[in-house]
Structures are given as C-alpha cells and as structure tokens.
Scaffold this motif. Structure first.
Motif, PDB file in Angstrom:
ATOM      1  N   GLN A   1      49.272  45.895  45.965  1.00 26.59           N
ATOM      2  CA  GLN A   1      48.157  45.892  46.664  1.00 26.59           C
ATOM      3  C   GLN A   1      47.002  46.563  46.169  1.00 26.59           C
ATOM      4  OE1 GLN A   1      49.702  46.508  50.658  1.00 26.59           O
ATOM      5  NE2 GLN A   1      51.516  45.154  50.595  1.00 26.59           N
TER       6      GLN A   1
ATOM      7  N   GLN B   1      45.590  44.774  42.975  1.00 21.95           N
ATOM      8  CA  GLN B   1      45.121  43.711  43.333  1.00 21.95           C
ATOM      9  C   GLN B   1      43.709  43.779  44.211  1.00 21.95           C
ATOM     10  OE1 GLN B   1      47.580  41.103  45.958  1.00 21.95           O
ATOM     11  NE2 GLN B   1      46.461  39.314  45.485  1.00 21.95           N
TER      12      GLN B   1
ATOM     13  N   THR C   1      39.987  42.349  43.058  1.00 20.82           N
ATOM     14  CA  THR C   1      39.234  41.716  44.092  1.00 20.82           C
ATOM     15  C   THR C   1      37.869  42.114  44.442  1.00 20.82           C
ATOM     16  OG1 THR C   1      41.469  40.553  44.900  1.00 20.82           O
ATOM     17  CG2 THR C   1      39.586  40.306  46.147  1.00 20.82           C
TER      18      THR C   1
END
Length: 572
Positions: free
Chosen positions: A486, A489, A493
């Motif tokens: 997470q 990511q 992002t």
C-alpha cells in the motif's frame, strides 16, 4: 484479521475471544497537497460540531465537516456504543472478584408430607408392657400413703418398619449468604484480558474514525472540484454567448456566413447541456458529502473552502515522496532492511515457529510506519488477547479457594397463621412449655476446588489457544507485506497523479492561448469559424481533464496519508 468478540464471564470471555518536477515555480491550489498536514479533528474532537440550522444554511469547512461526522455519524455512534458495551463487560468481569451477598426466602405448603420408614424395634431394649399392681400397693393407697408403681416390661410384639412423616404442613426459611473469592488463576488473568479487550474496542473505534475522515475528505474535495468546474462552465457559456452575439452581428452586417452562426449555436447548446449535467453532478456530490457526514439531506450547506485554500509547492512534495521501494517501505529515508534471519540459520531454511506470547503486546522490529497503522496496533492487541487466552486455559488446572458464610432462619407450623407468628426461643405456651417455631442457623467455611481429571478437555483447549495465537503471529508478516504494498502503491499513484496534473496544466495553458488567439484572428477577419469551434472544444476538454487531474491528486494524497498512518495522526 479477525476481530475478537467480548465475553460476559471469565470463561465465556476467553472462549469467545478467538472468534482494517522538479518544477518549483508550479503551485497547486489544493489544501490536501500541503506539506503541513490538514487540521483534522481530534480523536475525541474538541469543540462542538456545527449546529443544525432551523431552516438556515450550514457553513462547512473541511475540518468542520470532519468534526461533525466524527461526532454525529450514526455508524460511529454505533461503534462507540460497542465500546461502551466493552467497558460494561469489563466491569462485569471485575465484579466477579468482589464479595457476593445474596438474600433468599421461601414459603412451602407441604400439602402431602413425605414419609420415611422407621423400624422402632431396632432401637433395642425390652418394650414397655404396662405396670404390676399388688395387694400391698392397694392397701397402702387406701390408707393414704403414696404408692410408686414400677413399670413392667414384657416381650413386645414384632412389628415391621413404620411409616413416619417428619415436619409440618407449612414451612419457610430465609437466609443471607456471603462468598468471597480468595484465589482463582483464571480471574487474575481475566482482569488483564479485560483491560486489553477495552483497549481493542478503542482501537476499533479509531479505525472507524479514520474511515470516516477518509470518506468525508474525498466527498468534500469531490464537491469542491465539481463546484469549481461548474463555475468554469458558466464562464465558458458567458464567453461563448459573447462570441455568438458578435458573430451574429457580423452576419447581419454581411461579413459572416449563417453557417458560422449555426455552428456557434450548436456549440453553445452542447455547452449548456454540459453545464446542466455538471449542476446535477454537483448536487449529487453535496448529497454524498451529507451522507458521509451523517447530515440530513434536507439541511442546506455551503462549503467555505476552495481549491486554492492553501498554496503549496508540488516540487517539495515530490522530493518528500521520493521513489516507491517495495523493500524499504515509506519515509524520507526508507524503513531500513527487513528483519534478517536469526544468526546461524541456514540459507533458505524455514522461519522458526513463533514463540508463545504471555499476553504482552509484541515489541516488533518494524519501522515507525508500521506502528502508525492502526491495523498493526490492533493486531498487536489481538495477539496480547490470544496470549492471555492461552494463559487462562493453562490456569484452569490451578486450585480455586473461596470463603463462604451463611446465616438464616427456618420455621414450620401446622397453619400459615401459626407460621408467621415468628416465635423465638423465649416464647412459652400457656402450660409453660417452650413453643418456639423459628430456629436460627449459621455457618462459615472455606471451599477448595482442585481439578484432577477432565478427560483431557483442558489439554485440547490449550492446544487450540496456542494454534490461534500462532495464527495471529503469522498474520504480522502478511500485514507488513500489505502495508509495504500500500505504501509503494500510494506513493506511485500520487506521483503519477502529480505528473498528470502538470501535463494537464500545460495543456490547459496552451488550449487557453490557442482559443484566445483564434478568437482574435476571427474577430479580425483573418480566421475561420471552424478554427474557433475547434479551439473552444479543445479548451473545454483541457479544462475537464485539468479538474479531473486535480481530483485524482486530492484522492491520491488522502490514500497516501492513510497508507502511511498520517491520516490517523492528523485525526489524533
């Protein structure tokens, strides 16, 4: 990650326990992109939330919206009720170690007394068979002398067991009993588990608050973007109306074709429809924000924040983000290498089985970002509960010692009226004999229970508790890997969203310049209406993409803060 349920007694408590650019000149007008965190509400929010108006409009900033949601949203209120239930159950566990006093009374009508067989001949001795009266005794009596008659005994007839009823028809008793637990290993462990369980319920409430902060933030930013885009569309319609009016006047003067006017009218009609759609989407965004806040849909609101509420340096944000690294996790300098195998372990050898936990939270070797995540802290608390459950199963083999005492009265009589006469030891009948019908009794003692053999039931309970604890300990590695994923990511992002925003900002600037130059050429008579139409279409597309990119950055920043635990720190 399993949530551990509560218990209403020590044994049930434990039995149920096993059952979340580098372009410094660019400035982004988004509050969420700030290098300093947003001012989010406290975990126990300070100050009152915005008050519902009596038909008036509620003004909401983002911190006010979050504070209102944290304090009043029904799902959070239900979570806090569960937390209060946990507190009450903890008190129930503690109450088992306090003195227990009970008072009881009962009244019985023995309308048919139970009989027991009694063999009187078994008592021994010659049975009484009357008296013997001699002539001497008769003469002495006739002369006025006192005569003492001696009983005569003989052989009693043989009889079988005789039924005999004991007691009277009406009976009653009242008593007060007292017990105090002196030693119980399960109770002592239960006290520790009760505190840990209360801590777990608080962390679950914190997790729910974090989710609400995330939902309200995203809904608020969605509304801001929709509102800004709606205002931009209104300006576009106004500008196109001006172009249409000028073109129509030029057509009337004979310097433009009717086709030019018709094309602009088609473009305006499409823009008006797009504006109407944006208006409805803005209203829907506000409705979603009210839902996430737990606010009635009938309550009108106005957002006081804007997209340029805080001006931040996107380049500095990029430097702080760095590059995504699945091996080191987040943070300015990374998290450091993952824990190495124990010294002496063979390469590729399986990891040793997790050790048994004694009910204390694990001091992990994880970096700070792991501990920032409420899921990691919750799993630590669950592991502590699992360790206490294991200790409780083991403590089931310990003896239990209690102090007991009782005092009361019991009575009986042939009638209800006589029973409630409550005659004590000083009561006398008319003939002077005692006629007491209520008698007191009392006792005090120690009760010791020593488990000897339970058919291996406790052995299998301990085995299950040990497996449950090891399962939770295995979950730490899975959670760490999930947090690392997470983290990488969310960073990737957000960086991608910033890149897209930069690109869309450049496109918007270029499209605006092209549209401006095209309109100037058309007004000067050296450009065509098709060029104006194409430039305006490209400008609207660039504007739409720009606002979509802003929203993506806002959402990505919220997700990034949640992944690193900063969203929790802000709410805290």
């Amino acid at each position: 990650m399993n949530k551990l349920p509560a218990a209403v007694s020590i044994s049930l408590f434990f039995s149920l326990m096993n059952k979340t650019l580098q372009r410094p000149r660019r400035w982004l007008g988004a509050a969420l992109l700030g290098l300093a965190p947003l001012a989010l509400p406290a975990q126990t929010p300070q100050g009152a939330p915005p008050v519902l108006g009596t038909g008036g409009t509620m003004a909401l900033s983002l911190p006010q919206a979050i504070r209102y949601a944290v304090q009043t949203k029904s799902s959070l209120l239900a979570t806090r009720l569960a937390e209060q239930t946990a507190v009450a159950r903890v008190g129930e566990i503690k109450a088992q170690g306090l003195p227990q006093v009970n008072v009881a009374a009962n009244l019985a009508d023995n309308f048919k007394l139970q009989k027991s067989l009694v063999d009187f001949s078994a008592f021994g001795g010659p049975p009484l068979n009357g008296t013997t009266l001699t002539q001497r005794d008769i003469a002495a009596a006739q002369s006025g002398q006192a005569v003492t008659l001696s009983p005569a005994y003989g052989v009693a007839p043989a009889t079988g067991p005789t039924p005999l009823a004991f007691g009277l028809q009406y009976a009653g008793n009242t008593a007060a009993s007292f017990s105090q637990q002196l030693f119980d290993g399960s109770y002592l462990i239960g006290l520790k588990a009760a505190k840990v369980y209360q801590e777990l319920s608080k962390k679950q409430t914190q997790q729910a608050e974090i989710d609400v902060v995330e939902q309200v933030s995203k809904a608020y930013y969605s509304t801001l973007v929709a509102r800004s885009r709606l205002a931009l569309l209104a300006r576009n319609v106004q500008r196109l109306d001006t172009v249409l009016y000028q073109t129509n006047q030029t057509f009337k003067a004979g310097f433009a074709e009717k086709l030019d006017v018709d094309r602009l009218r088609v473009q305006r009609n499409n823009l008006v429809v797009e504006q109407q759609k944006a208006q409805r989407l803005t209203e829907l965004s506000i409705a979603l924000l009210k839902f996430q806040m737990g606010l009635p849909q009938a309550q009108p609101v106005v957002l006081t924040d804007s997209l340029n509420a805080a001006i931040v340096d996107a380049g500095a944000l990029r430097q702080r983000l760095g590059a995504a690294n699945f091996g080191t996790g987040s943070g300015p300098g990374g998290l450091g290498a993952l824990p190495a195998p124990p010294a002496g372990a063979a390469p590729g050898a399986p990891a040793p089985a997790p050790g048994l936990n004694n009910g204390q939270p694990v001091q992990t070797d994880a970096a700070f970002n792991y501990n920032n995540r409420i899921e990691f802290s919750t799993l630590q608390t669950q592991q502590a509960l699992a360790g206490l459950d294991l200790r409780n199963r083991t403590a089931g083999a310990y003896p239990r010692l209690s102090l007991t005492a009782a005092y009361g009265f019991t009575g009986s009589a042939k009638s209800v009226t006589d029973l409630f006469a409550f005659r004590g030891p000083s009561s006398r009948a008319t003939n002077g004999f005692p006629n007491q019908n209520w008698f007191g009794f009392g006792n005090v003692g120690l009760a010791l229970t020593v488990p000897v053999f339970d058919g291996f039931r406790r052995h299998y309970q301990v085995q299950q508790a040990r497996i449950a604890q090891q399962t939770i300990e295995r979950g730490f590695e899975t959670l760490r890997q999930s947090i690392d994923l997470q983290d990488a990511q969310s960073r990737t992002t957000l960086i991608n969203a910033l890149d897209v925003l930069d690109n869309q900002q450049d496109n918007l600037t270029l499209a605006a310049d092209v549209a401006r130059v095209t309109r100037i050429k058309f007004n000067a008579g050296v450009g065509s209406n098709i060029e104006v139409f194409t430039a305006e279409t490209s400008l609207r597309e660039a504007q739409t993409n720009y606002y979509a990119a802003i929203y993506d950055v806002l959402v990505a920043k919220v997700d990034r803060d949640k992944a690193t635990g900063e969203l929790y720190q802000q709410a805290k």
